[in-house]
Each structure stands twice: as C-alpha cells, then as structure tokens.
Design a protein around this motif. Structure first.
Motif, PDB file in Angstrom:
ATOM      1  N   MET A  74       0.839  -1.202   0.000  1.00 17.18           N
ATOM      2  CA  MET A  74       0.000   0.000   0.000  1.00 17.18           C
ATOM      3  C   MET A  74       0.870   1.246   0.000  1.00 17.18           C
ATOM      4  SD  MET A  74      -3.051  -1.195  -0.081  1.00 17.18           S
ATOM      5  CE  MET A  74      -3.994   0.269   0.301  1.00 17.18           C
ATOM      6  N   ASP A  75       0.373   2.300  -0.654  1.00 17.34           N
ATOM      7  CA  ASP A  75       1.111   3.550  -0.631  1.00 17.34           C
ATOM      8  C   ASP A  75       0.721   4.357   0.609  1.00 17.34           C
ATOM      9  OD1 ASP A  75      -1.403   4.464  -1.222  1.00 17.34           O
ATOM     10  OD2 ASP A  75      -0.978   4.826  -3.339  1.00 17.34           O
ATOM     11  N   ASP A  83      -4.222  -4.699   3.672  1.00 19.68           N
ATOM     12  CA  ASP A  83      -2.872  -4.134   3.757  1.00 19.68           C
ATOM     13  C   ASP A  83      -1.836  -5.243   3.562  1.00 19.68           C
ATOM     14  OD1 ASP A  83      -0.824  -2.385   4.080  1.00 19.68           O
ATOM     15  OD2 ASP A  83      -1.030  -2.181   6.250  1.00 19.68           O
ATOM     16  N   TYR A  84      -1.819  -5.830   2.379  1.00 21.68           N
ATOM     17  CA  TYR A  84      -0.886  -6.916   2.083  1.00 21.68           C
ATOM     18  C   TYR A  84       0.453  -6.363   1.606  1.00 21.68           C
ATOM     19  CZ  TYR A  84      -5.176  -9.711   1.894  1.00 21.68           C
ATOM     20  OH  TYR A  84      -6.376 -10.318   2.180  1.00 21.68           O
ATOM     21  N   VAL A  85       1.497  -7.087   1.936  1.00 22.43           N
ATOM     22  CA  VAL A  85       2.823  -6.839   1.379  1.00 22.43           C
ATOM     23  C   VAL A  85       3.245  -8.118   0.660  1.00 22.43           C
ATOM     24  CG1 VAL A  85       5.238  -6.328   1.849  1.00 22.43           C
ATOM     25  CG2 VAL A  85       3.449  -5.202   3.192  1.00 22.43           C
ATOM     26  N   PHE A  86       3.425  -8.035  -0.649  1.00 18.59           N
ATOM     27  CA  PHE A  86       3.771  -9.212  -1.445  1.00 18.59           C
ATOM     28  C   PHE A  86       5.276  -9.443  -1.427  1.00 18.59           C
ATOM     29  CE2 PHE A  86      -0.390  -8.031  -2.962  1.00 18.59           C
ATOM     30  CZ  PHE A  86      -1.003  -9.248  -3.241  1.00 18.59           C
ATOM     31  N   PHE A  87       5.658 -10.734  -1.410  1.00 21.71           N
ATOM     32  CA  PHE A  87       7.069 -11.078  -1.273  1.00 21.71           C
ATOM     33  C   PHE A  87       7.794 -11.225  -2.611  1.00 21.71           C
ATOM     34  CE2 PHE A  87       6.406 -13.384   3.073  1.00 21.71           C
ATOM     35  CZ  PHE A  87       6.056 -12.173   3.630  1.00 21.71           C
ATOM     36  N   GLU A  88       7.103 -11.653  -3.663  1.00 23.60           N
ATOM     37  CA  GLU A  88       7.759 -11.987  -4.920  1.00 23.60           C
ATOM     38  C   GLU A  88       7.167 -11.176  -6.077  1.00 23.60           C
ATOM     39  OE1 GLU A  88      10.254 -13.866  -4.641  1.00 23.60           O
ATOM     40  OE2 GLU A  88       9.897 -14.794  -2.693  1.00 23.60           O
ATOM     41  N   TYR A  89       7.952 -10.999  -7.132  1.00 21.21           N
ATOM     42  CA  TYR A  89       7.471 -10.316  -8.323  1.00 21.21           C
ATOM     43  C   TYR A  89       6.377 -11.100  -9.025  1.00 21.21           C
ATOM     44  CZ  TYR A  89      10.891  -6.511  -8.826  1.00 21.21           C
ATOM     45  OH  TYR A  89      11.611  -5.365  -8.654  1.00 21.21           O
ATOM     46  N   SER A  90       6.529 -12.429  -9.078  1.00 15.65           N
ATOM     47  CA  SER A  90       5.725 -13.245  -9.980  1.00 15.65           C
ATOM     48  C   SER A  90       4.792 -14.177  -9.235  1.00 15.65           C
ATOM     49  CB  SER A  90       6.636 -14.073 -10.895  1.00 15.65           C
ATOM     50  OG  SER A  90       7.565 -13.247 -11.550  1.00 15.65           O
ATOM     51  N   GLY A  91       3.522 -14.191  -9.642  1.00 13.55           N
ATOM     52  CA  GLY A  91       2.575 -15.146  -9.106  1.00 13.55           C
ATOM     53  C   GLY A  91       2.710 -16.495  -9.792  1.00 13.55           C
ATOM     54  N   TRP A 137       0.104 -15.737  -4.863  1.00 17.30           N
ATOM     55  CA  TRP A 137       1.262 -15.008  -4.368  1.00 17.30           C
ATOM     56  C   TRP A 137       1.395 -15.236  -2.862  1.00 17.30           C
ATOM     57  CZ3 TRP A 137      -2.449 -12.802  -7.548  1.00 17.30           C
ATOM     58  CH2 TRP A 137      -2.033 -12.316  -8.788  1.00 17.30           C
ATOM     59  N   ILE A 138       2.616 -15.200  -2.365  1.00 19.76           N
ATOM     60  CA  ILE A 138       2.860 -15.192  -0.919  1.00 19.76           C
ATOM     61  C   ILE A 138       2.906 -13.743  -0.449  1.00 19.76           C
ATOM     62  CG2 ILE A 138       4.660 -15.555   0.812  1.00 19.76           C
ATOM     63  CD1 ILE A 138       3.158 -18.006   0.431  1.00 19.76           C
ATOM     64  N   ALA A 139       2.217 -13.451   0.653  1.00 22.35           N
ATOM     65  CA  ALA A 139       2.155 -12.084   1.168  1.00 22.35           C
ATOM     66  C   ALA A 139       2.020 -12.125   2.688  1.00 22.35           C
ATOM     67  CB  ALA A 139       0.978 -11.340   0.556  1.00 22.35           C
ATOM     68  N   VAL A 185       1.992 -14.456   7.546  1.00 20.09           N
ATOM     69  CA  VAL A 185       2.225 -14.883   6.171  1.00 20.09           C
ATOM     70  C   VAL A 185       1.058 -15.744   5.705  1.00 20.09           C
ATOM     71  CG1 VAL A 185       3.766 -16.141   4.620  1.00 20.09           C
ATOM     72  CG2 VAL A 185       4.711 -14.789   6.497  1.00 20.09           C
ATOM     73  N   LEU A 186       0.594 -15.491   4.480  1.00 19.23           N
ATOM     74  CA  LEU A 186      -0.508 -16.261   3.909  1.00 19.23           C
ATOM     75  C   LEU A 186      -0.373 -16.265   2.387  1.00 19.23           C
ATOM     76  CD1 LEU A 186      -2.315 -13.684   2.848  1.00 19.23           C
ATOM     77  CD2 LEU A 186      -3.191 -13.718   5.172  1.00 19.23           C
ATOM     78  N   VAL A 187      -1.287 -16.974   1.732  1.00 23.10           N
ATOM     79  CA  VAL A 187      -1.320 -17.018   0.271  1.00 23.10           C
ATOM     80  C   VAL A 187      -2.504 -16.174  -0.201  1.00 23.10           C
ATOM     81  CG1 VAL A 187      -1.581 -18.481  -1.765  1.00 23.10           C
ATOM     82  CG2 VAL A 187      -0.284 -19.319   0.215  1.00 23.10           C
ATOM     83  N   VAL A 188      -2.262 -15.265  -1.140  1.00 20.49           N
ATOM     84  CA  VAL A 188      -3.316 -14.492  -1.771  1.00 20.49           C
ATOM     85  C   VAL A 188      -3.584 -15.108  -3.146  1.00 20.49           C
ATOM     86  CG1 VAL A 188      -4.003 -12.256  -2.704  1.00 20.49           C
ATOM     87  CG2 VAL A 188      -2.740 -12.379  -0.545  1.00 20.49           C
ATOM     88  N   ALA A 189      -4.843 -15.470  -3.413  1.00 24.33           N
ATOM     89  CA  ALA A 189      -5.207 -16.144  -4.657  1.00 24.33           C
ATOM     90  C   ALA A 189      -6.147 -15.270  -5.473  1.00 24.33           C
ATOM     91  CB  ALA A 189      -5.874 -17.485  -4.348  1.00 24.33           C
ATOM     92  N   LEU A 190      -5.989 -15.314  -6.794  1.00 21.08           N
ATOM     93  CA  LEU A 190      -6.894 -14.625  -7.702  1.00 21.08           C
ATOM     94  C   LEU A 190      -7.509 -15.656  -8.645  1.00 21.08           C
ATOM     95  CD1 LEU A 190      -8.207 -12.182  -9.062  1.00 21.08           C
ATOM     96  CD2 LEU A 190      -6.118 -11.901 -10.427  1.00 21.08           C
ATOM     97  N   ASP A 191      -8.825 -15.796  -8.590  1.00 21.48           N
ATOM     98  CA  ASP A 191      -9.562 -16.666  -9.498  1.00 21.48           C
ATOM     99  C   ASP A 191      -9.752 -15.916 -10.811  1.00 21.48           C
ATOM    100  OD1 ASP A 191     -11.320 -18.237 -10.889  1.00 21.48           O
ATOM    101  OD2 ASP A 191     -12.819 -18.384  -9.307  1.00 21.48           O
ATOM    102  N   LEU A 192      -9.117 -16.380 -11.887  1.00 21.99           N
ATOM    103  CA  LEU A 192      -9.171 -15.675 -13.158  1.00 21.99           C
ATOM    104  C   LEU A 192     -10.501 -15.861 -13.879  1.00 21.99           C
ATOM    105  CD1 LEU A 192      -5.553 -16.368 -14.457  1.00 21.99           C
ATOM    106  CD2 LEU A 192      -6.484 -14.204 -13.645  1.00 21.99           C
TER     107      LEU A 192
END
Length: 373
Positions: A168-169, A197-205, A214-216, A223-230
């Motif tokens: 987040m900015d 207010d997630y902070v992502f760890f890696e560039y690539s999902g 993504w791990i965030a 720490v948890l996994v954030v998932a996006l259903d496309l």
C-alpha cells in the motif's frame, strides 16, 4: 553433409533425425539453409520433440537442457547443457530481467528500466518477441509491482497479465487497483480492487488451474497465500498449513497442484512439502506430500539453500561458486548437476523466479495475442 545430399534422404529418416537432435544442434542447423530451417520448423517435428528447457534470466539469455539423463540421475555431463539464445533487440547486456511465467513456450519477461518496467513476450526457441503496451498512466505509481500470467481454464485462448502494487502507498485508501491486460483484445482494464494491507514477497505469481497465487503478509505480519480466481476475478486468502511456517522458498507446482515448502512451528526439523487441493464446492485445503526424499532433510535455516521451483516437483539451486546449477527432483529423489562456462553471478541477485521451465514450441507472441492457443 551438403544441403543437396540432405535433401535426397527420405523425409521419414530426416524427421527421425531431427526429433532426436539436441536443441543446440538444431540452433546451428537452422542457419545452414532455408531448406534445413523449414524442415526444423515443421510443426509436427516440434510436437514430437516436446523438449523441456530451462530459461535463465541473465543477459545474454541462456537456456539449459533438462532432458539429458544419459549418464544416470547424478549426471555431471556439461556437453550441450548450456545454449546461448538470441536475445530480443533493445535489451542491453547487463539489464535486469525478471521472468513472470510461461504459456505454450512463450515467456513473459519484465525488463527493468531506470524509468520503470517494460513487458515483453518472447519465444526462446524461435527468437520471436513482442513488446506489450503499458498500463494507463493514471494507474502508475512509484512503488513496486507484482505480476501474474495465466488464463481461465474455460477460456484458455484469452491469456491475461495481472499487475498489482506490491504494498500500500501512503494514501488513506485501503484498496489498490488490479490492472489486467487481455492479450486477446490488447487492452488494459481495472475490473476489481484488492482490499487489505498486504505486502507481497515476490514479483511473480504462480499460475495453477486457473488461479494465480502469491505469498504475502497481512497487516498483522502473518504470512498467507493471496489467490486470484481468473474466472470470477475474485481475490481470496488461503492460510498456511496448520501449525506450519513458510520457508524462504517461493511457491511451486507438484502433481498439478500448488505446493509450498514449509516447516513445523517451534521445530528445528526438516522441510516439508504441502500441496493445495480443491474439494467439491471449491473449498481448498492443504495436504502433506509424503516424499521418500533425502533432499529436504536438512535444518531449515542452514543446510538447504534451494532457490526456486520448476515444474512438477523440481527445484533448482545455484551453487555458491556460481558455476553450477543443481536440479532436484522431489518425486524420485534424484538430482542433476550442470556445469557452466558462463558466469552466472548475476543470478544470485535475481528476485524470484530464478529460472522457468518451458516446452520448445513454434508459438509466436502474436499468436498468443490473437487468441490462437
């Protein structure tokens, strides 16, 4: 052998030769003549080969053959293990490049510039490439982004690129836009926002079965996994396996499911592999993967220094002397060591993934953008 002699051979014999040739030989033979180039680029030849290669994000680009095995599972053969590829023009040597993912032999590259990033689709085998359009200016900000590359399994012809702010900015907003580029129609959209207010760890999902993962960490630093259903374009949280802590290794895929390496809370024991399963009704749950492997039997902070997952239970590690890459196969407890004459020092500074595994194909970036998948 002269080209005219080569043309006298029966087509069946030529096809059998080309299917069995190593990739580095094909690269050389493509330059002999138009006739040889046409034979090598025959779609049936490429379909029969299905050669798996590993792309390393160094400049100039290098690929390694992941199908040797001629000298047993602990093969130290470096003959033909490294291939210098034709890098797309406009990427100066030494430019930092991140690999976001790959679909049908086409790789999505993130090219780091002093004034931001450019995205490029690139076929390492043919050398074909395509620069992608930038997102709308109003969605730009000076922080870092994370990316994803995948498609809804019901519409695989419509490949999408996802871009999210990594954190987040400083504004009071508690959500961030999710920019999506549809390669089929070539346009960006912002169909949803990610709240939290997630902070992502890696560039690539990691793309698995129509989802990007993504791990965030959340606002409470869990720490948890954030998932996006496309398909439904819906974000969700997935908690870690019970009583487990996330290791420093990124997510991967094993037996067609998302997997992760973690270790038991309050333990100095060994690494474990857990896979995410989808049950009836769409509910997701973790299951322990019982691997008879000695590869992960080390204390979780010191003895194992794996760098990233490849496909289907393989892990790749850069050795400290930066002249060796080791590929571990968790499914059959084997390893291959590759020796290199090139300097891979820059890989030590790469933000994951360290490498990506792809299948050689004739798919062009333009085909991917036109929906021909």
């Amino acid at each position: 052998m002269k080209d005219n002699y080569f043309q006298l051979l029966p087509v069946e014999i030529l096809d059998n030769i080309l299917v069995r040739l190593p990739t580095e030989a094909l690269f050389r033979f493509k330059c002999v003549s138009k006739h040889w180039n046409r034979l090598i680029l025959n779609p049936q030849i490429m379909k029969s080969r299905s050669r798996r290669m590993i792309l390393l994000p160094v400049q100039p680009f290098y690929a390694m053959n992941n199908a040797c095995g001629a000298h047993g599972p602990y093969c130290h053969c470096n003959a033909g293990s490294t291939i210098m590829l034709r890098s797309p023009p406009g990427i100066p040597e030494g430019t930092k490049v991140t690999i976001v993912g790959t679909i049908n032999g086409v790789v999505l590259l993130l090219i780091h510039r002093s004034q931001g990033h450019n995205m490029m689709l690139y076929n390492p085998f043919t050398g074909a490439f395509k620069i992608l359009s930038d997102p709308p200016l109003e969605n730009h900000y000076s922080g870092s982004y994370v990316y994803g590359f995948g498609y809804d399994t019901l519409t695989p012809h419509d490949v999408k690129i996802v871009r999210l702010r990594a954190y987040m900015d400083d504004t009071n907003s508690r959500s961030r836009p999710c920019d999506i580029l549809s390669l089929k129609n070539g346009s960006w959209s912002t169909p949803l926002k990610l709240s939290g207010d997630y902070v992502f760890f890696e560039y690539s999902g990691v793309f698995v079965n129509g989802f990007l993962f993504w791990i965030a960490s959340d606002s409470e630093h869990r720490v948890l996994v954030v998932a996006l259903d496309l398909k439904g374009m819906v974000f969700s949280e997935i908690q870690l396996p019970p009583n487990r802590l996330f290791s420093r290794f990124p997510l991967g895929k094993i037996n067609g499911n998302l997997c992760m390496i973690c270790y038991e809370r309050n333990s100095v024991g060994y690494y474990e592999v857990w896979a995410l399963n989808e049950e009836d009704g769409g509910t997701k749950s973790w299951s322990f993967v019982n691997l008879s492997t000695s590869i992960l039997r080390g204390r979780h902070h010191n003895d194992v220094s794996l760098m990233c997952f490849l496909d289907e239970g393989k892990l790749i590690q850069l050795r400290r002397n930066n002249r060796r890459l080791v590929i571990y196969n968790l499914l059959n407890d084997t390893q291959k060591i590759y020796l290199y004459s090139v300097d891979l020092t820059s890989l030590a500074q790469v933000r994951s993934p360290l490498a990506v595994e792809y299948v050689e194909s004739l798919m062009s970036p333009s085909d991917l953008c036109s929906g021909f998948v």
